[in-house]
Design a protein around this motif. Structure first.
Motif, PDB file in Angstrom:
ATOM      1  N   HIS A 181      90.379  45.800  45.914  1.00  0.00           N
ATOM      2  CA  HIS A 181      90.431  45.433  47.333  1.00  0.00           C
ATOM      3  C   HIS A 181      89.601  46.369  48.203  1.00  0.00           C
ATOM      4  N   PRO A 182      89.684  47.702  48.034  1.00  0.00           N
ATOM      5  CA  PRO A 182      88.779  48.567  48.804  1.00  0.00           C
ATOM      6  C   PRO A 182      87.305  48.249  48.553  1.00  0.00           C
ATOM      7  N   VAL A 318      89.599  47.968  58.305  1.00  0.00           N
ATOM      8  CA  VAL A 318      91.064  48.088  58.336  1.00  0.00           C
ATOM      9  C   VAL A 318      91.759  47.258  57.263  1.00  0.00           C
ATOM     10  N   ALA A 319      91.023  46.420  56.525  1.00  0.00           N
ATOM     11  CA  ALA A 319      91.656  45.478  55.595  1.00  0.00           C
ATOM     12  C   ALA A 319      92.538  46.173  54.566  1.00  0.00           C
ATOM     13  N   THR A 320      92.019  47.206  53.913  1.00  0.00           N
ATOM     14  CA  THR A 320      92.780  47.871  52.859  1.00  0.00           C
ATOM     15  C   THR A 320      94.035  48.532  53.403  1.00  0.00           C
ATOM     16  N   ARG A 321      93.908  49.200  54.553  1.00  0.00           N
ATOM     17  CA  ARG A 321      95.073  49.858  55.137  1.00  0.00           C
ATOM     18  C   ARG A 321      96.134  48.850  55.569  1.00  0.00           C
ATOM     19  N   LEU A 322      95.698  47.708  56.080  1.00  0.00           N
ATOM     20  CA  LEU A 322      96.662  46.682  56.473  1.00  0.00           C
ATOM     21  C   LEU A 322      97.427  46.156  55.264  1.00  0.00           C
ATOM     22  N   VAL A 371      87.824  38.347  58.102  1.00  0.00           N
ATOM     23  CA  VAL A 371      87.326  39.244  57.060  1.00  0.00           C
ATOM     24  C   VAL A 371      88.482  39.959  56.366  1.00  0.00           C
ATOM     25  N   ALA A 372      89.472  40.415  57.138  1.00  0.00           N
ATOM     26  CA  ALA A 372      90.626  41.081  56.531  1.00  0.00           C
ATOM     27  C   ALA A 372      91.361  40.129  55.589  1.00  0.00           C
ATOM     28  N   ALA A 373      91.578  38.891  56.039  1.00  0.00           N
ATOM     29  CA  ALA A 373      92.245  37.903  55.185  1.00  0.00           C
ATOM     30  C   ALA A 373      91.346  37.484  54.030  1.00  0.00           C
ATOM     31  N   GLY A 374      90.045  37.350  54.307  1.00  0.00           N
ATOM     32  CA  GLY A 374      89.120  36.891  53.279  1.00  0.00           C
ATOM     33  C   GLY A 374      88.936  37.882  52.146  1.00  0.00           C
ATOM     34  N   THR A 375      88.793  39.174  52.476  1.00  0.00           N
ATOM     35  CA  THR A 375      88.655  40.169  51.413  1.00  0.00           C
ATOM     36  C   THR A 375      89.934  40.268  50.591  1.00  0.00           C
ATOM     37  N   MET A 450      99.315  44.195  45.948  1.00  0.00           N
ATOM     38  CA  MET A 450      98.268  43.620  45.111  1.00  0.00           C
ATOM     39  C   MET A 450      98.675  43.721  43.644  1.00  0.00           C
ATOM     40  N   PRO A 451      98.373  42.701  42.831  1.00  0.00           N
ATOM     41  CA  PRO A 451      98.726  42.749  41.408  1.00  0.00           C
ATOM     42  C   PRO A 451      97.946  43.842  40.693  1.00  0.00           C
TER      43      PRO A 451
END
Length: 465
Positions: A181-182, A318-322, A371-375, A450-451
């Motif tokens: 994810h990162p 911010v995606a990974t932190r969220l 982008v946050a949801a998409g990644t 995340m799995p």
């Protein structure tokens, strides 16, 4: 395959619930589990900052995306200003660039699962560099024609489809599962920046050098991408099993069947397709509405488009932190809902200066949420998918999305003809709620982390013995 499920979703501020009982032979994976690919391989995960293959991949893909923006501007400019192309010919040129995505998406997935992805990336980059260079050479000697531009656009479109099928699916081969994810967030951030800079930079370069000469820079960007791809060292332990799809038709069906039958992949892909359809309706008349009903002018339109695109970089940061804080299900659901809410200002805006501040701000927030949801959804699909189906599963999604785009444009036109452009925008904005609904009624909404467990390989008749 390992899935991290919890029932029910934890409330705000509460500790994450432990997953429910596994199904079949799935391992129990808790948020603190240490089960992942690297452990199974007996090797420690390489951090992204020390991962040379990922750095090479990241640089090469960003450079070629920025370079591709040049031919996106240059080809129409050459067609109109140098070759006096008619509006119909310009439309055909645009179609030539997009048709391969729908026609070749599924076969490209099979090819990427069948052959080494690194070699596909290098080969398509080198071929694209050669194809792009044809235009300035023919322009310089005076033999360039509109049909030749059609051929160039078609070939570049086909090479792009093949390249992207391999480049997306190779990420799990160069990045440890715990860093997936990162990695996707960094890729999205680089792509958002490169896309925005490339669009404006492409226009500037074409204006300064001329459309023909500017294409040499695009050709160079493909060569840089090919060199970067040559520096990638995929992990043999993470590659697909030796079995390879034997027949094209059977292999395509296997990929589509896997996506449509898997209880996790299906809602993820269908929600993405639903978002693409709704967005296709709105974007059909987005610029039209700004220029006509809101009197934004070309400067205002450029401001809105630029600020909106910049939101993608914020979402990637911010995606990974969220996801670490709230879990993937909440990030995706909130992101899709935010997409709908942020579309409302366009519906109620009036031709007043204040709205040229509100609409870009809402657009930036919408892009950040997307982008946050998409990644997050891409990382989930990559981590849940068996390695031998990575490309075909991804390309099934691409095929659905690209196939729905023209349908969305036609739907928007039909609604506008029957009622009004504003009615089409309302319909598209309401349809933004469908992806969130699809996720809410699926097992995806119970994901709290995340799995981490490796997926189980799939054996099917489409594979050779």
């Amino acid at each position: 395959m390992g899935r991290v499920l919890a029932e029910p979703l934890p409330g705000p501020g509460s500790p994450r619930a432990h997953p429910g009982p596994p199904t079949g032979a799935e391992p129990i994976v808790t948020p603190t589990s240490t089960v992942h690919d690297a452990a199974a391989e007996g090797a420690a995960a390489v951090p992204l900052r020390a991962n040379r293959s990922f750095r090479a991949y990241w640089v090469g893909e960003a450079v070629t995306l920025a370079g591709s923006s040049v031919h996106g501007v240059a080809l129409p400019v050459i067609a109109v200003l140098e070759l006096d192309a008619s509006p119909g010919q310009v439309s055909l040129l645009a179609a030539a660039a997009t048709v391969p995505a729908f026609v070749l998406a599924l076969p490209a997935g099979v090819a990427s699962d069948r052959y080494p992805k690194k070699k596909i990336m290098m080969g398509t980059d080198l071929a694209a560099a050669a194809v792009v260079s044809v235009v300035p050479v023919c322009w310089a000697v005076g033999v360039l024609s509109v049909p030749m531009l059609y051929a160039v656009a078609l070939l570049l479109g086909a090479l792009t489809v093949l390249h992207q099928a391999a480049s997306i699916a190779i990420v799990p081969e160069i990045v440890d599962r715990s860093h997936m994810h990162p990695a996707n967030a960094r890729i999205a951030g680089a792509f958002s920046l490169a896309d925005t800079a490339g669009t404006y930079g492409g226009t500037l370069v074409v204006g300064l050098l001329g459309a023909g000469r500017a294409l040499w820079l695009d050709s160079v960007s493909y060569l840089i991408s090919a060199w970067s791809a040559s520096r990638i060292r995929p992990s043999s332990a993470r590659r697909a099993a030796a079995d390879r799809p034997a027949r094209m038709g059977a292999a395509i069906r296997e990929g589509v069947r896997y996506v449509m039958r898997d209880p996790m992949q299906r809602p993820l892909v269908l929600s993405l397709a639903g978002l693409a359809f709704a967005d296709g309706i709105v974007t059909t008349y987005f610029a039209y509405t700004l220029l006509t009903r809101l009197d934004s002018g070309s400067t205002g339109l450029g401001l809105v488009m630029g600020v909106t695109a910049a939101g993608g970089l914020a979402g990637a940061v911010v995606a990974t932190r969220l996801v670490d804080r709230f879990g993937p299900a909440r990030v995706m659901l909130t992101g899709f809902l935010a997409y709908a809410v942020c579309g409302v200002p366009l519906l109620v805006a009036r031709p007043e200066p204040v709205w040229l501040g509100v609409i870009p701000a809402a657009g930036a927030l919408r892009t950040a949420a997307a982008v946050a949801a998409g990644t997050t959804q891409r990382s989930l699909r990559q981590q849940l998918c068996p390695p031998e189906l990575q490309s075909r599963a991804q390309q099934t999604s691409v095929w659905l999305v690209t196939g729905l785009r023209p349908a969305a444009a036609l739907t928007a036109g039909a609604i506008a003809a029957a009622s009004s452009v504003h009615a089409a925008l309302i319909a598209g904005t309401l349809l933004y709620l469908v992806p969130a609904a699809l996720l809410w009624v699926s097992p995806v909404r119970r994901l709290t982390t995340m799995p981490t467990a490796a997926p189980t390989p799939v054996k099917d008749s489409a594979h050779g013995s």
